[in-house]
Design an enzyme around this catalytic site. Structure first.
Site, short mmCIF file in Angstrom:
data_model
loop_
_atom_site.label_atom_id
_atom_site.label_comp_id
_atom_site.label_asym_id
_atom_site.label_seq_id
_atom_site.Cartn_x
_atom_site.Cartn_y
_atom_site.Cartn_z
N ASP A 296 35.99 40.13 36.46
CA ASP A 296 36.12 38.77 36.97
C ASP A 296 37.18 38.79 38.07
O ASP A 296 37.84 37.79 38.32
CB ASP A 296 36.57 37.87 35.79
CG ASP A 296 36.41 36.39 36.08
OD1 ASP A 296 35.65 36.04 36.99
OD2 ASP A 296 37.04 35.58 35.37
N PRO B 268 44.33 35.50 32.80
CA PRO B 268 45.22 35.41 31.64
C PRO B 268 44.62 35.93 30.33
O PRO B 268 45.35 36.04 29.35
CB PRO B 268 45.49 33.91 31.54
CG PRO B 268 44.29 33.25 32.14
CD PRO B 268 43.81 34.19 33.22
N GLY B 269 43.32 36.20 30.26
CA GLY B 269 42.84 36.89 29.05
C GLY B 269 41.69 36.22 28.31
O GLY B 269 41.34 36.66 27.22
N ALA B 270 41.08 35.19 28.91
CA ALA B 270 40.01 34.48 28.19
C ALA B 270 38.79 35.38 27.95
O ALA B 270 38.21 35.37 26.86
CB ALA B 270 39.61 33.23 28.97
N TRP B 271 38.40 36.15 28.95
CA TRP B 271 37.24 37.04 28.77
C TRP B 271 37.54 38.08 27.68
O TRP B 271 36.68 38.41 26.86
CB TRP B 271 36.89 37.74 30.08
CG TRP B 271 36.02 36.92 30.99
CD1 TRP B 271 35.93 35.56 31.01
CD2 TRP B 271 35.12 37.40 31.99
NE1 TRP B 271 35.03 35.17 31.97
CE2 TRP B 271 34.53 36.28 32.59
CE3 TRP B 271 34.79 38.68 32.46
CZ2 TRP B 271 33.58 36.39 33.62
CZ3 TRP B 271 33.86 38.79 33.49
CH2 TRP B 271 33.26 37.66 34.06
N LYS C 289 31.70 39.29 38.84
CA LYS C 289 31.62 38.00 39.52
C LYS C 289 31.66 38.22 41.03
O LYS C 289 32.46 39.01 41.52
CB LYS C 289 32.80 37.13 39.13
CG LYS C 289 32.86 35.83 39.93
CD LYS C 289 33.96 34.93 39.46
CE LYS C 289 35.33 35.40 39.94
NZ LYS C 289 36.42 34.57 39.42
N ASP D 16 45.04 44.55 34.78
CA ASP D 16 45.31 43.54 35.81
C ASP D 16 46.48 43.99 36.66
O ASP D 16 47.41 44.62 36.18
CB ASP D 16 45.60 42.17 35.20
CG ASP D 16 45.25 41.05 36.17
OD1 ASP D 16 44.24 40.36 35.95
OD2 ASP D 16 45.98 40.88 37.18
C1 SAM Z 1 39.96 34.93 38.01
S1 SAM Z 1 41.22 35.96 37.33
C2 SAM Z 1 40.47 36.60 35.87
C3 SAM Z 1 40.38 35.63 34.74
C4 SAM Z 1 40.00 36.32 33.43
N1 SAM Z 1 38.65 36.86 33.47
C5 SAM Z 1 40.08 35.40 32.22
O1 SAM Z 1 39.06 35.14 31.63
O2 SAM Z 1 41.18 34.98 31.86
C6 SAM Z 1 41.13 37.35 38.43
C7 SAM Z 1 42.17 38.41 38.14
O3 SAM Z 1 41.84 39.59 38.90
C8 SAM Z 1 43.06 40.30 39.09
N2 SAM Z 1 42.91 41.34 40.13
C9 SAM Z 1 42.63 41.16 41.45
N3 SAM Z 1 42.61 42.33 42.10
C10 SAM Z 1 42.86 43.30 41.18
C11 SAM Z 1 42.98 44.73 41.26
N4 SAM Z 1 42.83 45.38 42.43
N5 SAM Z 1 43.23 45.43 40.13
C12 SAM Z 1 43.41 44.77 38.96
N6 SAM Z 1 43.33 43.41 38.83
C13 SAM Z 1 43.06 42.67 39.93
C14 SAM Z 1 44.01 39.18 39.48
O4 SAM Z 1 45.35 39.57 39.34
C15 SAM Z 1 43.58 38.04 38.56
O5 SAM Z 1 44.43 37.94 37.43
#
Ligand code: SAM
Length: 301
Positions: free
Chosen positions: A185, A80-83, A246, A101
């Site tokens: 992430d 959702p965008g925290a990083w 990660k 994303d």
């Molecule tokens: C754990 S969340 C990230 C949280 C984010 N770092 C934060 O701080 O809010 C992982 C994200 O990776 C995205 N994701 C997974 N595979 C992906 C891909 N092939 N391309 C782009 N985004 C992807 C997912 O949709 C998900 O929203």
């Protein structure tokens, strides 16, 4: 046939059991979230999830971001965008953040975003053009769609570079490696079945962690996404640039570490205290990207 399936319990029984275990896992997860100090603090500070604190701790240790240095940061799997919020704050006032994303999400204020799959070559091209030209993106631009104006720009750039190559001229103003920091992430999202009313991807507080709980599965999926992030870094990151990803740990950790060492001069493993002890997640940091990295050599050893 229907009667036989349900009476012997093969289908409906399994589904009922799954629903029960899923809902108890969900309430365990919600209880843990509600009593977690990082989750509470994230809400107080207006951060989109507790993941923000992990990135802050990683950056406190490795200094990925610099203020006032015009840094270009690519945040893979940003929703959702925290990083992105942390990256924006720590590169202010002139850092440029692009979140990518696969899910739709409204980015935090000041962060640019595209909804795209990082496994696609076109996504790499879009990212390259965005950072070379540094223009402002708007939600309604619909960049991932073929009819968006960005697509037009992509075609124009490709056409120009073909012409220039044919005329033997230097290539146009799209930089090959325009990015200072790549952070990832990424983890495969769960298919969304509920919560459509709730602006779901933006609400980490209501979203369950998207790991499967099966360690080997989580590890393999995570390895694939770390490889994808590494490929993006090889293609787009400046020599000297920094990288963070990660990984859900498992037997192939070392393989990823060795690949990273072929791309970066300094590779470190780190588990921030904001990452739960019981979680299998681990962070790899790559510092000082090498010059002229050969992708094939990185992956074939
Ligand atoms: C754990 S969340 C990230 C949280 C984010 N770092 C934060 O701080 O809010 C992982 C994200 O990776 C995205 N994701 C997974 N595979 C992906 C891909 N092939 N391309 C782009 N985004 C992807 C997912 O949709 C998900 O929203």
């Amino acid at each position: 046939m229907y009667h036989r399936l349900t009476s012997c319990g093969t289908l409906s029984g399994v589904l009922r059991q799954f629903a029960r275990s899923n809902s108890s896992a969900k309430s365990r997860w919600l209880n843990r979230q509600q009593s977690d100090p990082f989750t509470k603090e994230a809400k107080v500070q207006g951060l989109r999830s507790r993941a923000a604190f992990k990135l802050q701790q990683i950056d406190d240790r490795f200094r990925l971001f610099r203020k006032n240095a015009n840094q270009s940061v690519l945040d893979l799997g940003y929703a959702p965008g925290a990083w992105s919020q942390v990256a924006l704050e720590r590169t202010s006032p002139n850092g440029v953040i692009l979140g990518v994303d696969i899910l739709p999400c409204n980015p935090p204020r000041g962060v640019n975003s595209i909804q795209a799959n990082i496994l696609s070559r076109k996504t790499h091209e879009l990212i390259r053009i965005f950072f070379s030209k540094r223009f402002q993106l708007y939600q309604e631009d619909q960049l991932h769609r073929d009819h968006g104006y960005f697509q037009h720009m992509l075609e124009e750039v490709m056409f120009l570079s073909k012409q220039e190559r044919e005329a033997g001229e230097a290539t146009q103003d799209v930089e090959k490696h325009p990015i200072d920091v790549v952070i990832s992430d990424m983890y495969e999202p769960w298919p969304q079945t509920t919560g459509f009313w709730n602006n779901f991807t933006n609400s980490a507080y209501y979203r369950m962690a998207n790991t499967s709980g099966v360690a080997i599965k989580d590890h393999c999926m995570s390895m694939d996404l770390c490889d994808a992030a590494l490929i993006a870094a090889i293609d787009l990151l400046k020599p000297g640039g920094s990288f963070l990803c990660k990984l859900y740990t498992g037997k192939e950790d070392k393989l990823l570490e060795n690949r990273l060492k072929r791309v970066f001069k300094d590779v470190q493993r780190f588990k921030p205290t904001a990452s739960r002890t019981e979680s299998k997640e681990l962070y790899f940091v790559g510092l000082r990207k090498r010059k002229d990295v050969d992708k094939l050599k990185v992956f074939l050893g």
